[in-house]
Scaffold this active site. Structure first.
Site, short mmCIF file in Angstrom:
data_model
loop_
_atom_site.label_atom_id
_atom_site.label_comp_id
_atom_site.label_asym_id
_atom_site.label_seq_id
_atom_site.Cartn_x
_atom_site.Cartn_y
_atom_site.Cartn_z
N ARG B 113 77.54 14.97 -38.96
CA ARG B 113 77.64 13.89 -39.96
C ARG B 113 78.41 12.74 -39.34
O ARG B 113 78.75 12.83 -38.16
CB ARG B 113 78.34 14.40 -41.22
N ASN B 151 81.52 8.78 -46.77
CA ASN B 151 82.54 9.83 -46.79
C ASN B 151 83.30 9.83 -45.47
O ASN B 151 82.69 9.90 -44.40
CB ASN B 151 81.86 11.19 -46.97
N GLU B 152 84.61 9.71 -45.55
CA GLU B 152 85.45 9.80 -44.34
C GLU B 152 84.83 9.04 -43.16
O GLU B 152 84.61 9.60 -42.08
CB GLU B 152 85.70 11.25 -43.96
N CYS B 157 80.58 3.88 -31.95
CA CYS B 157 79.27 3.90 -31.29
C CYS B 157 79.29 2.92 -30.12
O CYS B 157 80.01 1.92 -30.15
CB CYS B 157 78.18 3.55 -32.29
N CYS B 159 76.16 1.98 -28.44
CA CYS B 159 74.74 1.81 -28.11
C CYS B 159 74.42 0.35 -27.80
O CYS B 159 75.27 -0.54 -27.88
CB CYS B 159 73.88 2.31 -29.27
N CYS B 162 75.08 -2.03 -30.63
CA CYS B 162 76.50 -2.34 -30.76
C CYS B 162 76.92 -3.32 -29.67
O CYS B 162 77.71 -4.24 -29.90
CB CYS B 162 77.33 -1.06 -30.68
N GLU B 309 90.94 14.33 -51.74
CA GLU B 309 90.66 15.69 -51.29
C GLU B 309 91.94 16.35 -50.82
O GLU B 309 92.79 15.72 -50.19
CB GLU B 309 89.69 15.70 -50.09
N TRP B 317 88.79 24.54 -40.35
CA TRP B 317 88.49 23.90 -39.07
C TRP B 317 89.69 23.87 -38.13
O TRP B 317 89.61 23.33 -37.04
CB TRP B 317 87.98 22.47 -39.33
N LYS B 358 81.87 26.99 -44.75
CA LYS B 358 81.77 28.09 -45.71
C LYS B 358 83.08 28.86 -45.84
O LYS B 358 83.26 29.60 -46.79
CB LYS B 358 80.61 29.03 -45.38
N HIS B 360 86.01 27.21 -45.94
CA HIS B 360 86.97 26.27 -46.50
C HIS B 360 87.24 26.67 -47.95
O HIS B 360 86.32 27.03 -48.68
CB HIS B 360 86.39 24.85 -46.42
#
Lengths: 682, 682, 682
Positions: B113, B151-152, B157, B159, B162, B309, B317, B358, B360
């Site tokens: 992500r 999200n977060e 990048c 590339c 960029c 959160e 993690w 899974k 967490h």
């Protein structure tokens, strides 16, 4: 270096000056400060390619012209660089062949420096063109004392152009693909080549799994040679372009001591004089610094060299950058001179305000004035060098001891997979060097091509590779009365890294009079031991398990299943002797070993001093210059007789900095970091 | 957050809920469990882009419609996410421009992500389209209390898109290539550019040799800014698309505390309120957690924020994932509220059964029922929050002390090559913060753009970069009676990372009344020392060697050649004072230093407590909320007087959780991990 | 292995011989030396593809013909390799599809070995063609005892061909993309796929952030399976090509013990017999070596295997390469035989002179003659093996204890993100194995497909993944009176790595009679403790916090908030029992646990010996072969009764190496590293 005729020769003093980083309005103040510091030489134009050449056609030397005029007007010598240490951004954009491909196979983009592919047609074309244009333009400046090609050459490229050039290089060297197959032992793992075009560069995408880890030592070794040669070729092309215009000005490039990627012994043949950059880290053993100077001096058979760069105070690129304590810069400058330097130069004259070196020391700090400790120390040394004058210039070092150092061996021994991947050539050499150095025994570094006949003692640590004919040279040396000391893991392979069969140490077996049957790799922490002259020493890292043939064992392992088998042997071979030290021991052992051996061989120290005071001698005709350097943090006090190299009492002794005469026998007191330079007339 | 008019405001309680990972038949049971736990807000639709948009043309919101109806029916608030934190696989396949190129120059493939290039035309087009469609579709849901974009956000990048956008960004900022050459100091190492198109992204293939190691600080620094801006631009584009439909619903994105790649101070200007994700590791110093909350609160000048959160029990993690001990989740929730949070939210409501998260923690565990320790703790807190009600909402923190924090400075100081590559801005700031925090001194984090006039004491650790005008602001502050504390290695560069010449600390020289001549980098393990108020403290890492000009030295080095030179100075400057601390010391020193200084400046602690009990205050009108948080594993007992921020004895004190009145002077006993919240009427 | 009819079966002795690396003139001397050493089998043609096949069309077997004739003339058996372990350079140049793409997405170039993409059409075409040609050409050589396909298969490829093949593999396995979405849980992080072509290989450019670190366990797990299958397919294609010509000659490939990338349990089904390469490091725990042999033996349900490679003296690829001490090679050879080997073979017969393995040990060293310690040790063993004869061949091992080992579980448990990324399946299994091994309890390694009915005790360490039906098999086993031991973090997921909801340990909950509510990850250094049979033991790494349902707690945590909750439980389940050990403890605990359990279950040691003497038994009809191996550096002395597997006193005992009869009860003295092999008639 050449000294323009109107100038009195002396140790030149100065270094890199980059006025192009500053407003022109600041230049005159720089001139004032640099003269105040006693500077007389400036290295110019190190990184100006992009500003000198705006595109394929247009060059603009106007600012450099002004700089050259400025420094001439102010009476400075110039070491003129060719600026080819970093290519212009526009060139990288237009001609990507100039960019390197790295060890992981990644095509690089524009950035940093040392960034040009040595086999790039673009790089070769434009670097040579620029060097020629500079030589042509500034040939009449008689204050140019030397040319400085590029800057700190190094690194390696793995691009397609290099791959093609490598094949050409191989074809020239080996003629046939069958010979390549033989010397690389390609029958192993089915690597048989049928065509030179099947050969690819050895990197992380092909034969390597790490920098030193390779499946085929032969390929990797040849690539190391090829890379060094490729970069050297760039240097030589610029060299030739310059010589067309200024035959009389000597040419150099700044080397970096024990820099593994480039075979400096081969490079030195194409350099008019050696120059190098000395950047000891804080707390570095003075013996290590000395060893680097000795290596550099050895590159051109003892000819004096230039200390091209050192920092006046602080580096910026180390993890922790300690400033040089008061007087340390002076001490290290004289240490360089003692070991053969004819210049004392700095990177840099003035601190830059941007980019990665802005926290690197300089004579002129960011504060911009002379009222700093560092400036004052530089100034004091500048004044001293004027007082010292030119007497030491070109003086030579005389040594009865030589250490063999060989780049091919360096590459090969560290590419070796087994018997221990923690073996480092530099570390082994240093153990031997330090034992001699700390007893003030003068040492020359020589190559396998050097004449050994003038030495009493030749030391060959980790002589893993014995090149064609070098075993004969060593035999001749010993036959004629020389003493040879060879360490473990020697005599294993030929110049192609192919093992000499028939028992280790291969071609040295007869000379050493032993057969090494097995090599035991000791797990980190394990050790064996042996006794030498009544004391016990450890055996570490590798233990050769051997049999004497003609040799006599003089020490034995004390443990394990090879207890009581020889660890040190001595073979009398005609008029001389050959020792073999079959393991790695600790510094105390090497000290004891050489203390004893030098006594036997009548090899005297340069001077007897207290510990931490290094004594180094340079000789010129009937004058000898004795440097006494106190590397300790304490005052040192010792009695000394000023003798000559030939062990005669000197006729006269003069403190060269005070010009005062000194008694021939006297007690000397040296402050911490202080230096005494005594001229002894023989 | 907004509270729909029919609902009583309170600290909302809930978090991420991903019903799309489960059979619809399970949803009703989830509703039952979440209501049982006291949850009232659900963050929905965080990662559903791929299921909402099936190809260029076809969108399918049917499942989200059902989810929205479901949670509305059950009376939950919604924090509605735009799902643009991970792009669809089909989009990556069809439009590879959406994929990032990493720091090593590798084009990434679909996966993980935070994976979209911020300058990808595809990403910008489709993310904005989706955000707009969501806003349009759900605008009538009055239970949406906030929008949650992506999200977060994070990463970078490199590339080609960029690279091109970077050139445009530079052109806009600097107008001419000559100005780029000036601010990047490209005369160094011959980097002169003639055209913006010659500029390439700074990464491992160009200027960098490691993440922080760069040859050109200027380029790297601008790229850090550009990258932060590029990602911010994506956020803003979605923001605008949403505002077209729902002007009244506040918009946020969840931040991550001290997250270096994004300049949150700049971001916050485009956020309606700040929200962030707090994931302390097991055993993390409560002062560190507090510091992050204070940084987050400072982003919008003290405005209360959302704890978006945290984990109810365990993360997955970390190397070792310890579960939160009983009551720790509650303690940390109230710590967030104490420091300015108006929400207590979790990742997540229900554990997933597959993929990397899974393991967490969640309110609803894999076991699927409410009979777990974690569920019961969540439920208890849920009930308490109902009892607590809405009184603390929007209450503010009052501090007499501010710490300067600046993202540009963070980037610059850690890109610096020298004087010590172990310098970390966060670590230095924390040393100062912790010394204040452990004395219960309330601290605000402010930016260089903040108004300082309300503070008595401003602390600027490692203020390496002094931006245009900020020296003036500091001078004004001190002139008017403020006290400033600045650490070593400050005042060195301007906003382009170009050194201010004329002597360190540059533009702060006059204000601090000193000249730092040299900076000594201490080798790891080495230290100097100094005395302060009769005790000896170490000097480590860097030692500034300085001269006082107008300042008065109040402490001196005790060793080395700079023995007896100043290490701490104080400069009286009109009505105020400016301190300089020229080295890194240990926590005990900073404690003593601020204890003494705060006493002098009459800066009182929020409350006097026993060690390990944190005291934090929020103020709203004539009500003050005092949070007493026991972070120790022991019961703590201490005497307290309930005073107001202005040091008056409170008129009334009420335990907010029991609603019981408390004596104004009393002895408090706090169980391990327990919390007391006292409302004091002034 | 097959034994040609004219030869008496015995443990064959020999190994890899590469005459193609040498001048033909040296071959006859090799023959003399190898016969002198007692060698009777040679592995030929391991790396000759490039020399056998010169281009697409031309093959040249002439040299191999001469080698085959040579060794036949001298009476050697041949293990004939297919040479496909490294492809030719010309092939890599002409058909780049044969080159692998690595985990970082880098297309490799020609080099090293194990270098072919398993899904390369070129590789498959030409490797199969070569295998077939070899079989056809040499089918009449009746001294070929086995085929040896490729060499040490391994690694992985991530190229486009693999990516396409992966999609085909997935389609075959899952039929629809919806099912892929389900089993990979792609609703998480919005990874929903609409088309198989959207799926990319999981590596550092997509789902992975490290070798074990992945965002989607499901994808990574399936890729591990796919990669193992792809390489296996290459093996099988060669297998089929050979079988066309030589049906009766068994086929193998040399495995590498606990080699994670290949699911050897699946591979073994396609191997006529198992062979493997054993390279213990210096000082490796003999229990580890034993465990590897036991795993290998278990691959084909206890069928005897070939020790295909070991070093006679030294390896070259370890950091520190210690030589095997005197008699250690013999000891390790017999250890292999004790655990099920029917061959004793070496890499290699003769040391190469070039490339990376030139410092790897061999029977014939670089010195080239037989007068070395290593040669003499090899010769002595060679003679002994003749004396030993063929009695032990095909003898089996009988064990009452089985350890479950499963490759899918290995992959899955180490891909898991949380609860602790320091969990290693191998380490956990070894803790259990060692406790049994050091008590001389014979252990079989079995797969989840094995028949468990003959065991008394089944141990399943870290049985994280419970595949379809395996819970039933375990229940049956326990129901019928078996005893099961399961460790913490078991029963968590199904074969797709999807959590079984309803409470851990999922499908094992009923059998174990417990519910694990939480899993606490202990920070490195932290520990809890528990008591077992009156002694205290540590609880480390992970602590399961659980509730007994039907089970009985037999030990409890002693600290933290879960003090006094169960850590070890026992569930009586019909005729048997199921133990759960909810944490990691130390070796002393596992020793005590199994000592007690085996006593209860009447599981006897193979023999009672002194510590460090390993006792292993093989059984063939009414003969039993007891191996007593002294792994210590001391002489060991102990009393022994020669019993049979069924605990009866043997009828007769014979020292197999001396052929002397021994008393049935006696005191044995074993020299360091010595071995005693006793034949017991039952």
């Amino acid at each position: 270096m050449r000294f323009p005729t109107q100038k009195e020769p002396k140790i030149v003093y100065g270094g890199d000056y980059n006025p192009e980083q500053w407003e022109e309005s600041t230049w005159e103040e720089d001139m004032r400060l640099l003269k105040l510091a006693g500077v007389d030489i400036l290295t110019l134009n190190v990184f100006s390619w992009a500003s000198l050449q705006k595109n394929d056609e247009v060059y603009d030397f106007s600012r450099l012209d002004r700089i050259m005029e400025l420094v001439k007007k102010h009476g400075f010598f110039v070491c003129l660089a060719t600026s080819t240490g970093a290519h212009p951004a526009w060139m990288a954009r237009k001609y990507p062949d100039i960019l390197r491909t790295d060890f992981e196979g990644r095509k690089r983009k524009f950035g940093s420096r040392h960034n040009s592919c040595p086999n790039s047609p673009t790089y070769r074309k434009y670097s040579v063109l620029l060097a020629g244009k500079l030589a042509e333009r500034y040939k009449t400046y008689d204050n140019i004392t030397a040319w400085h090609i590029s800057n700190e050459y190094g690194g390696a490229c793995y691009c397609e152009n290099c791959e093609k050039a490598f094949r050409v290089w191989l074809k020239k060297k080996y003629k046939t693909i069958e010979e390549v197959n033989r010397v690389w032992d390609t029958a192993f793992w089915g690597h048989t080549f049928y065509d030179f075009d099947e050969i690819v560069v050895p990197n992380l995408l092909s034969e390597h799994y790490s920098e030193n880890g390779t499946a085929f030592q032969g390929i990797s070794l040849d690539y190391a040679r090829f890379n060094s040669d490729s970069i050297l070729e760039c240097y030589k092309l610029e060299y030739d372009a310059i010589k067309k215009y200024t035959k009389e000005i000597p040419i150099t490039t700044n080397l970096m001591g024990f820099y593994k990627p480039l075979d400096y012994q081969k490079w030195a043949r194409s350099m008019d004089f050696v120059s190098w950059d000395s950047y000891p880290y804080a707390g570095e053993d003075p013996a290590q610094i000395a060893m680097k100077h000795d290596l550099m001096r050895g590159l051109k058979d003892g000819q004096s060299f230039a200390l091209m760069e050192q920092t006046p105070s602080v580096t910026n690129w180390q993890t922790y950058n300690a400033i040089k304590r008061p007087n340390v810069m002076r001490l290290q400058s004289y240490q360089a001179v003692a070991h053969g330097a004819d210049t004392v130069m700095f990177f840099q004259m003035k601190r830059s305000i941007g980019s990665c070196e802005k926290f690197h020391g300089a004579i002129i700090d960011h504060v911009g004035h002379e009222h700093t400790r560092v400036f004052q120390e530089c100034k004091r040394l500048g004044q001293e060098l004027f007082q010292l004058g030119g007497e030491t210039l070109s003086a030579v070092t005389k040594s009865k001891v030589a250490i063999i150092f060989d780049w091919d061996n360096w590459w090969a021994v560290e590419y070796s997979t087994g018997p221990c991947n923690q073996l480092r050539y530099y570390d082994e050499v240093f153990l031997y060097y330090k034992a001699l150095h700390e007893q003030n025994i003068s040492v020359d570094f020589v190559s396998v091509e050097s004449d050994l006949s003038n030495y009493s003692l030749v030391v060959a640590p980790l002589l893993y590779m014995v090149k064609e004919g070098f075993d004969q040279k060593l035999k001749e040396f010993v036959k004629n009365g020389g003493t040879l000391v060879v360490s473990f893991f020697s005599g294993i392979v030929d110049e192609h890294d192919l093992v000499t069969i028939g028992g280790y140490p291969g071609k040295l077996k007869e000379l050493l009079g032993i057969w090494v049957e097995e090599i035991d790799g000791l797990i980190s922490g394990d050790e064996n031991s042996f006794e030498f002259l009544g004391k016990q020493y450890p055996a570490k890292l590798l233990c050769d398990i051997m049999h004497t043939i003609q040799a006599k064992a003089i020490s034995f392992y004390q443990k394990d299943f090879y207890k009581n088998t020889p660890v040190i042997t001595k073979n009398s071979y005609e008029k001389g002797s050959a020792y073999y030290i079959g393991t790695r021991s600790n510094p105390a052992f090497y000290h004891a070993f050489f203390e004893n051996l030098c006594r036997e061989l009548d090899i005297s120290p340069t001077a007897l001093t207290s510990d931490h005071v290094e004594a180094v001698r340079r000789v010129k005709g009937d004058k000898e210059f004795l440097f006494l350097l106190n590397h300790s943090k304490q005052e040192e006090r010792f009695f000394i007789q000023f003798k000559t190299y030939n062990e005669n009492i000197g006729k006269e002794a003069v403190n060269m900095l005070t010009k005062e005469k000194m008694p021939i026998e006297t007690t000397i007191t040296l402050a911490p970091n202080d230096v005494l330079i005594v001229k002894i007339n023989s």
